[in-house]
Design an enzyme around this catalytic site. Structure first.
Site, PDB file in Angstrom:
ATOM      1  N   ASP A  80       0.675  -1.141   0.016  1.00 43.79           N
ATOM      2  CA  ASP A  80      -0.054  -0.165   0.003  1.00 43.79           C
ATOM      3  C   ASP A  80       0.911   1.170   0.028  1.00 43.79           C
ATOM      4  O   ASP A  80       0.546   2.402  -0.608  1.00 43.79           O
ATOM      5  CB  ASP A  80      -1.044   0.124   1.120  1.00 43.79           C
ATOM      6  N   ASN A 154      -4.354   8.692   1.949  1.00 43.45           N
ATOM      7  CA  ASN A 154      -4.721   7.994   3.482  1.00 43.45           C
ATOM      8  C   ASN A 154      -5.163   9.269   4.290  1.00 43.45           C
ATOM      9  O   ASN A 154      -6.166   9.225   4.731  1.00 43.45           O
ATOM     10  CB  ASN A 154      -3.637   7.435   3.771  1.00 43.45           C
ATOM     11  N   ASP A 155      -4.205   9.826   4.442  1.00 38.18           N
ATOM     12  CA  ASP A 155      -4.378  11.045   5.872  1.00 38.18           C
ATOM     13  C   ASP A 155      -3.311  12.041   5.686  1.00 38.18           C
ATOM     14  O   ASP A 155      -2.420  12.217   5.140  1.00 38.18           O
ATOM     15  CB  ASP A 155      -4.306  10.249   7.169  1.00 38.18           C
ATOM     16  N   ARG A 182      -5.470  18.893  23.563  1.00 37.85           N
ATOM     17  CA  ARG A 182      -3.860  18.591  24.052  1.00 37.85           C
ATOM     18  C   ARG A 182      -3.644  16.906  23.637  1.00 37.85           C
ATOM     19  O   ARG A 182      -4.519  16.096  24.287  1.00 37.85           O
ATOM     20  CB  ARG A 182      -3.849  18.785  25.467  1.00 37.85           C
ATOM     21  N   ASP A 184      -0.991  13.901  21.422  1.00 42.33           N
ATOM     22  CA  ASP A 184       0.463  13.784  20.826  1.00 42.33           C
ATOM     23  C   ASP A 184       0.113  13.954  19.297  1.00 42.33           C
ATOM     24  O   ASP A 184       1.295  13.976  18.358  1.00 42.33           O
ATOM     25  CB  ASP A 184       0.672  12.131  20.783  1.00 42.33           C
ATOM     26  N   ALA A 196      -5.765   2.729   8.281  1.00 44.46           N
ATOM     27  CA  ALA A 196      -4.378   2.952   8.347  1.00 44.46           C
ATOM     28  C   ALA A 196      -4.177   3.559   9.810  1.00 44.46           C
ATOM     29  O   ALA A 196      -4.588   2.909  10.622  1.00 44.46           O
ATOM     30  CB  ALA A 196      -3.799   3.877   7.187  1.00 44.46           C
ATOM     31  N   SER A 198      -5.162   5.955  11.393  1.00 42.29           N
ATOM     32  CA  SER A 198      -6.241   6.430  12.021  1.00 42.29           C
ATOM     33  C   SER A 198      -6.957   5.232  12.865  1.00 42.29           C
ATOM     34  O   SER A 198      -7.386   5.174  14.080  1.00 42.29           O
ATOM     35  CB  SER A 198      -7.493   6.788  11.224  1.00 42.29           C
ATOM     36  N   MET A 199      -6.736   4.010  12.163  1.00 39.69           N
ATOM     37  CA  MET A 199      -7.594   2.666  12.864  1.00 39.69           C
ATOM     38  C   MET A 199      -6.509   2.455  14.092  1.00 39.69           C
ATOM     39  O   MET A 199      -7.186   2.151  15.160  1.00 39.69           O
ATOM     40  CB  MET A 199      -7.575   1.630  11.743  1.00 39.69           C
ATOM     41  N   SER A 200      -5.303   2.448  14.026  1.00 36.53           N
ATOM     42  CA  SER A 200      -4.262   2.274  15.042  1.00 36.53           C
ATOM     43  C   SER A 200      -4.641   3.294  16.071  1.00 36.53           C
ATOM     44  O   SER A 200      -4.254   2.902  17.518  1.00 36.53           O
ATOM     45  CB  SER A 200      -2.791   2.310  14.254  1.00 36.53           C
TER      46      SER A 200
END
Length: 300
Positions: A80, A154-155, A182, A184, A196, A198-200
């Site tokens: 991918d 993707n993002d 606030r 990471d 990708a 986002s799912m993690s």
């Protein structure tokens, strides 16, 4: 954009090959793929960067910027990440892509390497399904001046370095204040990217036909700060108001360093890419296989 799927009788004549040239045995696999396509009556080219990183000299090369006028189809041999790279380069050129997966986890490169001859033969004859995906486009603004931009299939991800503390962001959607956050970092994902990063980070999986954009915070300070799905036509403005060593990246493939006060303006691009799948393709089957969902006999 809807996940439009249609059968077509179009026969592809000129095909460009793009590959993950770092992979062991790649040249042999690429030549085998080229021979399969030539035996089907196709004229085969190597994408210029792929060609420059292999020892293959018997196949002519062509830069991706010239695909729109010279190429009918792009076949990607890799994963991918390889597909994302070339898709961003040719977005809007109206040249479809087929993905052949050299590894195990691939949503867009969905044809297993061992099945390539049988599946490609049918697809080149016109037996395929067409899947149109939209991209995001973003501008990075500093003192109202554009200092960076990018496309993302993707993002778009704003995040801190591994050694810095939390960052603080202000988010507006369609000129309306949404929240201060606030965390990471923050992920803005398309339906394609919902499986990708986002799912993690705990974001929802969107079916490719869902017209939405996911905002998924990365390790938020407030547990009530949950992922949200926004309308497809949303314009999102993210401003960095606190934090060190912060950057924004596009599909993890290009990056801009941020300063306090910088803004990232994100909206849907008018450019699309078209993925071609075998006629038996199923998004649900792909999720079952890639995510190892339980599967039971069905009476339906």
């Amino acid at each position: 954009m809807s996940n439009l799927k249609t059968k077509s009788a179009k026969h592809f004549k000129k095909i460009a090959l793009v590959g993950k040239y770092q992979a062991e045995g790649f040249a042999h696999m690429l030549l085998n793929l080229a021979n399969i396509l030539k035996n089907l009556g196709c004229e085969v080219f190597l994408e210029a960067e792929t060609a420059s990183n292999t020892t293959i000299s018997q196949i002519p090369s062509i830069p991706s910027s010239e695909f729109h006028a010279n190429i009918d189809l792009v076949v990607v041999l890799g994963g991918d990440g390889t597909m994302l790279g070339i898709a961003r380069q040719i977005a809007g050129q109206n040249v479809p892509l087929i993905g052949i997966n050299m590894g195990t986890l691939g949503y867009m490169t969905d044809i297993p390497l061992q099945d390539v001859e049988l599946v490609l033969t049918e697809m080149i004859k016109g037996h395929f399904e067409s899947d149109v995906r939209y991209l995001l486009e973003a501008e990075v603004l500093r003192n109202k001046q554009v200092i960076g931009s990018g496309l993302a299939l993707n993002d778009v991800v704003v995040n801190r370095s591994g050694i810095s503390g939390m960052l603080e962001l202000t988010v507006h959607v369609n000129n309306q204040f949404m929240y201060n956050q606030r965390s990471d970092g923050l992920i803005v994902a398309t339906p394609t990217g919902s499986t990708a990063y986002s799912m993690s980070a705990g974001g929802p999986i969107l079916h490719p036909s869902v017209a939405g954009v996911v905002l998924a915070p990365i390790a938020p300070h407030a547990l009530s700060n949950r992922p949200i799905v926004l309308p497809n036509d949303a314009t999102i403005v993210i401003e960095l108001i606190g934090g060190k060593d912060v950057s924004v990246n596009f599909d993890m493939q290009s990056l801009t360093q941020l300063q306090i006060g910088d803004q990232i303006k994100i909206c849907r691009s008018n450019k699309t890419v078209t993925l071609l799948h075998p006629v038996d393709h199923s998004d649900y089957k792909a999720l079952r296989q890639k995510l190892h969902w339980n599967e039971y006999p069905s009476s339906f």
